[in-house]
Design an enzyme around this catalytic site. Structure first.
Site, PDB file in Angstrom:
ATOM      1  N   ASP A  35     -11.640 -29.837  53.473  1.00  0.00           N
ATOM      2  CA  ASP A  35     -13.025 -29.448  53.757  1.00  0.00           C
ATOM      3  C   ASP A  35     -13.984 -30.084  52.747  1.00  0.00           C
ATOM      4  O   ASP A  35     -13.600 -30.381  51.620  1.00  0.00           O
ATOM      5  CB  ASP A  35     -13.129 -27.912  53.704  1.00  0.00           C
ATOM      6  CG  ASP A  35     -14.394 -27.404  54.395  1.00  0.00           C
ATOM      7  OD1 ASP A  35     -14.969 -28.150  55.215  1.00  0.00           O
ATOM      8  OD2 ASP A  35     -14.799 -26.262  54.110  1.00  0.00           O
ATOM      9  N   ASN A  83     -14.342 -27.215  66.076  1.00  0.00           N
ATOM     10  CA  ASN A  83     -15.179 -28.321  65.611  1.00  0.00           C
ATOM     11  C   ASN A  83     -15.911 -29.041  66.749  1.00  0.00           C
ATOM     12  O   ASN A  83     -16.811 -29.851  66.501  1.00  0.00           O
ATOM     13  CB  ASN A  83     -14.364 -29.324  64.774  1.00  0.00           C
ATOM     14  CG  ASN A  83     -13.970 -28.794  63.400  1.00  0.00           C
ATOM     15  OD1 ASN A  83     -12.906 -29.102  62.874  1.00  0.00           O
ATOM     16  ND2 ASN A  83     -14.837 -27.990  62.792  1.00  0.00           N
TER      17      ASN A  83
END
Ligand code: IPE
Ligand code: IPE
Ligand code: MG
Length: 281
Positions: A35, A83
């Protein structure tokens, strides 16, 4: 492990960290929530996609180091089922980068004996991405040094639902649906990660203290390591630090540590009973 030390420059930071590792306690399986690509780009006033591009170079570096460390498996969270909520141009940019990664890295994966396995709902990927992923999996299918699970269009809940549906379908085919009873072992054996054991260590970069729907079933007893470092900046040294940190943990799996175990004589048993002061007779 030995290979890693040989590839490093004696005396430098990476080498010193690597020499501190206990070769007998290298985790067999590491999982990483990669991330922070967007924040990395934002700090440099760059478009987010350039953060993802820089993150791709970290992937190459970490995959190689993990193979040299002697891991059996590395599972990387590359794209979640959620996502898709991102702007279309970012999602399309990610697919372009993935295809570029596959082309660029295939020779190195072959050279390093790494088996590529894409895990997730691959059916919903753009056809050319899916085709190239499947070709990469096919090409590396005989490689045995390390397995690289790339989680793409992956969701932990989706994976469990898929496993259960798979068991239901199998039972229906055998005409055994009405007597189907599901055990933990049956679910584990139908997960996308099935051939490898659960991750020993789960790393998340960029400081967020959450799991974001990653490997929900498999991380029951994984050791967690969260660093503020953004994924594009995650270095070999930081990976080695995470493994060193892991080696200093005590994994109890719900049991007791050796020094907390009571001695087995009956005197210590009645002492515990007395301390409780709850006569039930
Ligand atoms: C992780 O980086 C990569 C993917 C989710 C594809 P992010 O894109 O989530 O980066 P941040 O969290 O916005 O910084
Ligand atoms: C998790 O990161 C997914 C990947 C790293 C691929 P996200 O950035 O999507 O997760 P949240 O939104 O911070 O929970
Ligand atoms: Mg993020």
């Amino acid at each position: 492990m030995k290979e890693l030390l040989q590839s490093l420059t004696p005396g430098d930071r990476d080498w010193r960290l690597a020499s501190e590792l206990d070769p007998a306690r290298i985790p067999a399986h590491i999982a990483i929530i990669m991330d922070g690509n967007g924040r990395w780009a934002k700090r440099r006033n760059l478009p987010r996609i350039l953060g993802h591009k820089a993150g791709m170079d970290t992937v190459s570096r970490i995959v190689e180091t993990c193979a040299q460390l002697g891991l059996e498996a590395l599972t990387l969270y590359a794209f979640s089922v959620d996502n898709w909520k991102r702007p279309r141009h970012e999602v399309e940019g990610l697919w372009r980068l993935l295809r570029y990664y596959l082309r660029r890295e295939m020779p190195r994966l072959m050279q390093n004996g790494i088996q590529l396995v894409a895990i997730g709902r691959l059916d919903s990927l753009p056809p050319e991405v899916r085709r190239e992923l499947l070709a990469g999996m096919e090409k590396t299918s005989e490689n045995r040094r390390m397995r690289l699970n790339l989680a793409i269009n992956y969701g932990g809940r989706t994976e469990i639902v898929d496993a259960v549906n798979c068991l239901v379908d199998e039972a229906r085919l055998k005409g055994e649906l009405s007597s189907l009873r599901i055990t933990e072992e049956m679910v584990s054996s139908r997960l996308y990660t099935a051939p490898v054991g659960d991750p020993d260590l789960l790393i998340r970069t960029s400081g967020e203290m959450r799991i974001s729907n990653f490997l929900l079933w498999q991380i029951a007893y994984s050791e967690l390591y969260v660093t503020d470092t953004l994924w594009p900046d995650f270095s070999r040294a930081e990976l080695l630090e995470a493994v060193l940190d892991y080696q200093n943990r005590e994994r109890r799996f719900g049991g007791l540590s050796v020094d907390a175990l009571p001695s087995v004589d009956s005197a210590s048993f009645s002492l515990e009973e007395e301390a409780l002061e709850l006569p039930l007779a």
